[in-house]
Design an enzyme around this catalytic site. Structure first.
Site, PDB file in Angstrom:
ATOM      1  N   ARG A   1       0.809  -1.227   0.000  1.00 37.26           N
ATOM      2  CA  ARG A   1       0.000   0.000   0.000  1.00 37.26           C
ATOM      3  C   ARG A   1       0.841   1.277   0.000  1.00 37.26           C
ATOM      4  O   ARG A   1       0.489   2.263  -0.634  1.00 37.26           O
ATOM      5  CB  ARG A   1      -0.877  -0.027   1.252  1.00 37.26           C
ATOM      6  CG  ARG A   1      -1.904   1.081   1.293  1.00 37.26           C
ATOM      7  CD  ARG A   1      -2.381   1.254   2.718  1.00 37.26           C
ATOM      8  NE  ARG A   1      -3.314   0.188   3.085  1.00 37.26           N
ATOM      9  CZ  ARG A   1      -4.645   0.341   3.071  1.00 37.26           C
ATOM     10  NH1 ARG A   1      -5.167   1.481   2.719  1.00 37.26           N
ATOM     11  NH2 ARG A   1      -5.436  -0.644   3.423  1.00 37.26           N
TER      12      ARG A   1
ATOM     13  N   GLU B   1       9.477 -26.211  20.206  1.00 39.39           N
ATOM     14  CA  GLU B   1      10.165 -24.940  19.979  1.00 39.39           C
ATOM     15  C   GLU B   1      10.639 -24.369  21.302  1.00 39.39           C
ATOM     16  O   GLU B   1       9.932 -24.443  22.306  1.00 39.39           O
ATOM     17  CB  GLU B   1       9.222 -23.945  19.311  1.00 39.39           C
ATOM     18  CG  GLU B   1       8.850 -24.353  17.922  1.00 39.39           C
ATOM     19  CD  GLU B   1       8.050 -23.258  17.242  1.00 39.39           C
ATOM     20  OE1 GLU B   1       8.677 -22.298  16.777  1.00 39.39           O
ATOM     21  OE2 GLU B   1       6.827 -23.363  17.207  1.00 39.39           O
TER      22      GLU B   1
ATOM     23  N   ASP C   1      -1.764 -23.028  14.870  1.00 39.79           N
ATOM     24  CA  ASP C   1      -0.495 -22.526  14.354  1.00 39.79           C
ATOM     25  C   ASP C   1       0.399 -23.650  13.829  1.00 39.79           C
ATOM     26  O   ASP C   1       1.065 -23.496  12.813  1.00 39.79           O
ATOM     27  CB  ASP C   1       0.221 -21.762  15.484  1.00 39.79           C
ATOM     28  CG  ASP C   1       1.437 -21.007  14.998  1.00 39.79           C
ATOM     29  OD1 ASP C   1       1.321 -20.340  13.951  1.00 39.79           O
ATOM     30  OD2 ASP C   1       2.495 -21.078  15.660  1.00 39.79           O
TER      31      ASP C   1
ATOM     32  N   HIS D   1       1.461 -28.357  10.199  1.00 39.47           N
ATOM     33  CA  HIS D   1       2.778 -29.010  10.113  1.00 39.47           C
ATOM     34  C   HIS D   1       2.756 -30.433  10.690  1.00 39.47           C
ATOM     35  O   HIS D   1       3.252 -31.375  10.086  1.00 39.47           O
ATOM     36  CB  HIS D   1       3.833 -28.196  10.862  1.00 39.47           C
ATOM     37  CG  HIS D   1       3.899 -26.749  10.451  1.00 39.47           C
ATOM     38  ND1 HIS D   1       3.613 -26.329   9.178  1.00 39.47           N
ATOM     39  CD2 HIS D   1       4.223 -25.630  11.146  1.00 39.47           C
ATOM     40  CE1 HIS D   1       3.757 -25.008   9.106  1.00 39.47           C
ATOM     41  NE2 HIS D   1       4.116 -24.570  10.293  1.00 39.47           N
TER      42      HIS D   1
ATOM     43  N   LYS E   1       5.443 -24.272  22.496  1.00 40.38           N
ATOM     44  CA  LYS E   1       6.423 -23.180  22.594  1.00 40.38           C
ATOM     45  C   LYS E   1       7.079 -23.275  23.963  1.00 40.38           C
ATOM     46  O   LYS E   1       6.499 -23.812  24.909  1.00 40.38           O
ATOM     47  CB  LYS E   1       5.718 -21.828  22.491  1.00 40.38           C
ATOM     48  CG  LYS E   1       4.976 -21.609  21.185  1.00 40.38           C
ATOM     49  CD  LYS E   1       5.845 -20.989  20.125  1.00 40.38           C
ATOM     50  CE  LYS E   1       5.068 -20.653  18.875  1.00 40.38           C
ATOM     51  NZ  LYS E   1       5.919 -20.487  17.698  1.00 40.38           N
TER      52      LYS E   1
HETATM   53  C1  BG6 Z   1       5.112 -21.417  11.654  1.00 37.37           C
HETATM   54  C2  BG6 Z   1       4.419 -20.987  12.920  1.00 37.37           C
HETATM   55  O1  BG6 Z   1       4.189 -21.889  10.717  1.00 37.37           O
HETATM   56  O2  BG6 Z   1       6.031 -22.439  11.955  1.00 37.37           O
HETATM   57  C3  BG6 Z   1       5.423 -20.532  13.949  1.00 37.37           C
HETATM   58  O3  BG6 Z   1       3.527 -19.934  12.631  1.00 37.37           O
HETATM   59  C4  BG6 Z   1       6.445 -21.607  14.181  1.00 37.37           C
HETATM   60  O4  BG6 Z   1       4.788 -20.203  15.183  1.00 37.37           O
HETATM   61  C5  BG6 Z   1       7.048 -22.046  12.858  1.00 37.37           C
HETATM   62  O5  BG6 Z   1       7.460 -21.051  15.003  1.00 37.37           O
HETATM   63  C6  BG6 Z   1       7.958 -23.224  13.045  1.00 37.37           C
HETATM   64  O6  BG6 Z   1       8.645 -23.419  11.844  1.00 37.37           O
HETATM   65  P1  BG6 Z   1      10.159 -23.871  11.850  1.00 37.37           P
HETATM   66  O7  BG6 Z   1      10.514 -23.982  10.408  1.00 37.37           O
HETATM   67  O8  BG6 Z   1      10.919 -22.809  12.587  1.00 37.37           O
HETATM   68  O9  BG6 Z   1      10.171 -25.171  12.571  1.00 37.37           O
END
Ligand code: BG6
Length: 508
Positions: free
Chosen positions: A47, A226, A246, A251, A351
């Site tokens: 934008r 994480e 998330d 994943h 997390k």
């Molecule tokens: C993302 C999430 O899709 O994947 C994040 O939104 C997460 O919260 C991340 O930290 C993890 O990905 P990677 O590649 O760091 O394992």
């Protein structure tokens, strides 16, 4: 190395974090490796008014800061910068897209792109801008008709909705303007080298696959752990999302599909995605009864990370101080199919766990007879007198590796069993740096290969499974379980797995 055909890459949402952190570095690497033709313009669209040069300078600074001065190849950047452009656009204003089309055509002729150049529109925007963006593209005639030789592919970033209903609505919106074959839904996990290797490892070797079924496997654990918490301004987004939306819904379930699917009849997008879809269709709660019996949610509290005190989730910036949002999910699930009936799958993500670690651990059954269990216990070797089950570990990241744990005789006068490990480490075998997920995925969009992208039916099946769990959590006033930062999650998650006499892996 061969550059792909001339492809114009438009990035909608070019002032966002994803553009400078992932997309531009990935396109720069593709350009360095000559996968991106010099006649392929990369056009940032956002934008704010900005000149091409301002955009180039801003991207250069960010990429340089990310790579570090010593790793930044200034000469290669200068080549890439020549194909970097900027276009101001209010994505919500359909009348501006005609001007976008004219600018894109002018840029394409400036770089000498062929008339039949294909175009990619990467929607690195917030979800509310997806519908106006595809509508604007359609109104301006940038979406070629089905019979045309021109190509337009649209890349969509997660979140693809926040539950089954909103995901279905998004699919409907997209389908009003685009064919399914034009839509590339990114799950960056599928672009990771080690995730792609799951299929090669399983179906490119003859010795493992016959063991991967209910006859030999005791259970499978999939972990996406994480160490990070809510760095930067992440809390704002995360507090509306949580670990289930998330990471688990996308994943983790994708990893489950890859480790559990049957071999496809051909190594092609449709056949592979059909097999993944069958896994999702067979997905069930791991035990009967209420959701708490098989799905745990928890939130981190204050703790010590590397000896330093860290905030609890509710104290994080932009997080509601009374938030019940989950930062951790553990689930026991089952696959109701011929191959996996009766085998528990334990999934977890969180997390602020002790370390970053993504892995799939397949624990095999114990030998039918424990011939060595009667060996006398010998001091500190007490725990070594029984055979341990074999475990096959696919370490996705970091220290990418595949390890097989098995028992051996500890040298000596007794039959003492010692677990050992046979390891294949990527770092030790391959000198080349593993490509970043986004490099591979962007290249695949340019090639028109949708194998590593999520199809709409997969997406819906994943949402269909997790939506009732989310609804149950979000309609309850009960707080989640808690775990101190830098620990491996709540005790309830340990109970979830210990019912099968197993325990979570907690590598040092
Ligand atoms: C993302 C999430 O899709 O994947 C994040 O939104 C997460 O919260 C991340 O930290 C993890 O990905 P990677 O590649 O760091 O394992």
């Amino acid at each position: 190395m061969v550059a792909t055909n001339d492809t114009t890459v438009l990035i909608f949402g070019a002032s966002g974090d994803l553009t400078s952190r992932k997309l531009i570095p990935a396109l720069f690497r593709l350009s360095q490796q000559q996968y991106l033709s010099v006649r392929s313009p990369v056009i940032g669209v956002a934008r704010r008014p900005k000149s091409h040069d301002e955009f180039r300078t801003e991207m250069r600074e960010k990429v340089q800061a990310r790579l570090g001065l010593d790793k930044f190849d200034a000469a290669a950047w200068d080549v890439f910068a020549n194909q970097l452009f900027y276009q101001q656009l209010d994505l919500t204003d359909a009348s501006e897209y005609a001007m976008l089309k004219t600018s894109v055509q002018a840029i394409e002729s400036q770089v000498g792109a062929g008339n039949d150049a294909s175009r990619i529109v990467y929607l690195a925007t917030t979800p509310d801008l997806i519908a106006p963006a595809v509508e604007g593209l359609d109104v301006s005639g940038m979406i070629p008709p089905r019979e045309s030789k021109s190509i337009l592919r649209v890349v969509v970033e997660k979140p693809f909705g926040r539950d089954l209903k909103s995901a279905q609505e998004l699919t409907l919106t997209l389908s009003r303007h685009l064919q399914e074959s034009q839509i590339y839904r990114i799950d960056h996990y599928l672009g990771k080298e080690t995730v792609q290797n799951i299929l090669l490892f399983r179906f490119g070797n003859a010795i493992f696959e016959p063991l991967l079924n209910r006859n030999h496997v005791d259970h499978i654990q999939i972990t996406v752990a994480e160490e990070l918490g809510m760095e930067g301004a992440r809390g704002g987004y995360y507090d509306t999302s949580g670990a289930m939306r998330d990471v688990l819904q996308n994943h983790v379930l994708q990893l489950l599909c890859l480790i559990a699917m049957d071999p496809p009849s051909l190594f092609q997008a449709r056949e592979i995605r059909d097999e993944k879809m069958k896994v999702l269709q067979a997905l069930r709660p791991g035990v009967s009864g209420p959701i708490e019996n098989w799905a745990i949610r928890a939130q981190y509290t204050a703790g010590l990370v590397d000896g330093q005190p860290t905030l609890g989730y509710r104290e994080e910036d932009r997080v509601n101080p009374n938030s019940n949002r989950e930062t951790y999910v553990a689930m026991r699930v089952a696959l109701d199919n011929w191959r996996w009936a009766g085998v528990p799958f334990f999934l977890r993500t969180g997390k602020r766990l002790p370390k970053q670690m993504t892995e799939i651990a397949i624990q095999f059954k114990n030998p039918p007879l424990n011939l060595f269990s009667t060996v006398e216990c010998d001091g500190d070797l007490c725990d070594l007198v029984e055979t341990r089950p074999n475990t096959l570990i696919l370490r996705i990241q970091p220290q990418e590796a595949i390890s097989l744990r098995f028992s051996t005789k500890r040298p000596g006068m007794n039959y003492q069993v010692q677990p050992v490990s046979m390891d294949f480490e990527y770092g030790a075998h391959f000198t080349a740096q593993l490509p970043e997920a986004y490099e591979r995925l962007l290249l695949d969009v340019m090639r028109g290969d949708s194998t590593l992208f999520t199809r709409s039916d997969e997406l819906e099946a994943a949402w269909r499974f997790v939506t009732p769990v989310l609804e149950s959590w979000e309609s309850s006033s009960a707080a989640p379980d808690f775990y101190p930062a830098a620990t491996w999650g709540p005790r309830s998650a340990d109970q979830l797995i210990s019912e099968t006499k197993a325990c979570w892996r907690a590598p040092k």
